[in-house]
Design a protein around this motif. Sequence first.
Motif, short mmCIF file in Angstrom:
data_model
loop_
_atom_site.label_atom_id
_atom_site.label_comp_id
_atom_site.label_asym_id
_atom_site.label_seq_id
_atom_site.Cartn_x
_atom_site.Cartn_y
_atom_site.Cartn_z
N LEU A 234 37.60 32.31 64.89
CA LEU A 234 36.98 30.99 64.94
C LEU A 234 36.98 30.30 63.57
N GLY A 235 37.48 31.02 62.54
CA GLY A 235 37.60 30.41 61.22
C GLY A 235 36.52 30.80 60.24
N VAL A 236 35.89 31.97 60.46
CA VAL A 236 34.85 32.46 59.57
C VAL A 236 35.38 33.67 58.81
N GLY A 237 35.33 33.62 57.47
CA GLY A 237 35.80 34.73 56.65
C GLY A 237 34.81 35.06 55.56
N ARG A 238 34.86 36.30 55.07
CA ARG A 238 33.92 36.71 54.03
C ARG A 238 34.58 37.64 53.02
N THR A 239 34.00 37.69 51.84
CA THR A 239 34.33 38.71 50.86
C THR A 239 33.08 39.56 50.66
N PHE A 240 33.28 40.75 50.05
CA PHE A 240 32.18 41.67 49.82
C PHE A 240 31.93 41.81 48.33
N GLN A 241 30.81 42.47 47.96
CA GLN A 241 30.46 42.65 46.55
C GLN A 241 31.54 43.44 45.82
N THR A 242 32.14 44.42 46.49
CA THR A 242 33.19 45.23 45.90
C THR A 242 34.54 44.71 46.37
N SER A 243 35.40 44.40 45.42
CA SER A 243 36.72 43.86 45.75
C SER A 243 37.54 44.88 46.54
N VAL A 244 38.21 44.41 47.58
CA VAL A 244 39.04 45.28 48.42
C VAL A 244 40.47 44.77 48.37
N VAL A 245 41.28 45.37 47.49
CA VAL A 245 42.70 45.02 47.41
C VAL A 245 43.49 46.32 47.38
N PHE A 246 44.77 46.24 47.68
CA PHE A 246 45.65 47.40 47.66
C PHE A 246 46.31 47.47 46.28
N GLU A 247 45.86 48.42 45.46
CA GLU A 247 46.25 48.45 44.06
C GLU A 247 47.72 48.70 43.84
N GLN A 248 48.37 49.46 44.74
CA GLN A 248 49.78 49.79 44.55
C GLN A 248 50.70 48.65 44.97
N ALA B 239 48.49 44.94 41.91
CA ALA B 239 47.09 44.51 41.89
C ALA B 239 46.24 45.43 41.02
N GLY B 240 46.67 46.67 40.86
CA GLY B 240 45.91 47.63 40.09
C GLY B 240 45.80 47.31 38.61
N VAL B 241 46.67 46.44 38.09
CA VAL B 241 46.63 46.11 36.66
C VAL B 241 45.84 44.83 36.39
N LEU B 242 45.35 44.19 37.42
CA LEU B 242 44.61 42.94 37.25
C LEU B 242 43.25 43.19 36.61
N SER B 243 42.74 42.19 35.92
CA SER B 243 41.37 42.26 35.41
C SER B 243 40.40 42.16 36.58
N ASN C 261 49.91 41.77 48.60
CA ASN C 261 48.55 41.74 49.10
C ASN C 261 48.28 40.46 49.89
N LEU C 262 48.72 39.33 49.33
CA LEU C 262 48.51 38.05 50.01
C LEU C 262 49.30 37.99 51.31
N ASP C 263 50.53 38.48 51.27
CA ASP C 263 51.37 38.45 52.46
C ASP C 263 50.79 39.33 53.56
N ARG D 181 41.12 40.28 40.18
CA ARG D 181 41.03 40.98 41.47
C ARG D 181 40.16 40.21 42.44
N GLN D 182 39.06 39.63 41.94
CA GLN D 182 38.20 38.83 42.80
C GLN D 182 38.93 37.58 43.29
N TRP D 183 39.71 36.95 42.39
CA TRP D 183 40.46 35.76 42.80
C TRP D 183 41.51 36.14 43.84
N LEU D 184 42.11 37.31 43.67
CA LEU D 184 43.09 37.76 44.65
C LEU D 184 42.44 37.95 46.01
N GLU D 185 41.25 38.53 46.03
CA GLU D 185 40.58 38.71 47.32
C GLU D 185 40.24 37.37 47.97
N ILE D 186 39.82 36.40 47.15
CA ILE D 186 39.57 35.06 47.69
C ILE D 186 40.88 34.47 48.22
#
Length: 249
Positions: A79-93, A141-145, A99-101, A149-154
């Motif tokens: 329905l168009g509702v999305g969220r992020t969490f306190q801990t960033s969740v990205v695939f470091e490798q 993604a593992g080398v990001l500050s 990750n975006l794709d 990493r937070q911007w990537l998750e957004i």
Amino acid sequence: MSGDLTVRGLTVDFDGFRALSDLDFTVRAGELRFLIGPNGAGKTTLVDVITGRTKPAGGSVRFDDHELVGRREHRIVRLGVGRTFQTSVVFEQLTVLENLDLAASFRRRTAGLLRRRRGVAAGVAAALETTGLAALADRPAGVLSHGQRQWLEIGMLLTQRPRLLLLDEPVAGMSRVERDRTGELLREIAREHTVVVVEHDMEFLRRFASTVTVLHEGRLLCEGDVATVRADPKVQEVYLGRSGEEVAA
């Protein structure tokens, strides 16, 4: 743009503890709303209800005239509702682009996933540009500050084309420069999305918030612009001994 978020009479109980009590408030479409309150105020519980992770004891949550209470999490996302969490969740490798794709694949049909794509999808390219990560697209993604990493998750969230974004403490642990960049990013996103930010950083709130909702013990304590909230005696009393000096400063 369309879709107000409307909460009415929302009540949540956990084994006799009332986390939210008859909560009412509205976030208008296209608004950047900050949600604050002491620990235990009910902020995360509210976000969990909106996204379908917690079922309320009573009340209603509507987005764009759709009732969210009782819907499964994946249907609320649709329905168009999305969220992020306190801990960033990205695939470091994986790279930033990968990750975006991967996040964007949520919107692709199964047949589209099986075909090898050529080039960068428009939504992914837009997310790279919006988050300022285009120059880092091929970096793991593992080398990001921490901030990157937070911007990537957004950005990963943006590729799924939400209309309502719920961000849980997006600047926690960031440097001053990263916090400033994140504030500008939120303002840019809010031009085309409704954004609700759960935050504890009062300096960040003073710089970038327009409308603030304050929760205390599961109830709406105060709502208004930053000046109104900071001047409210009830807010100063609640924060006294915690971060009251910051609120009243």
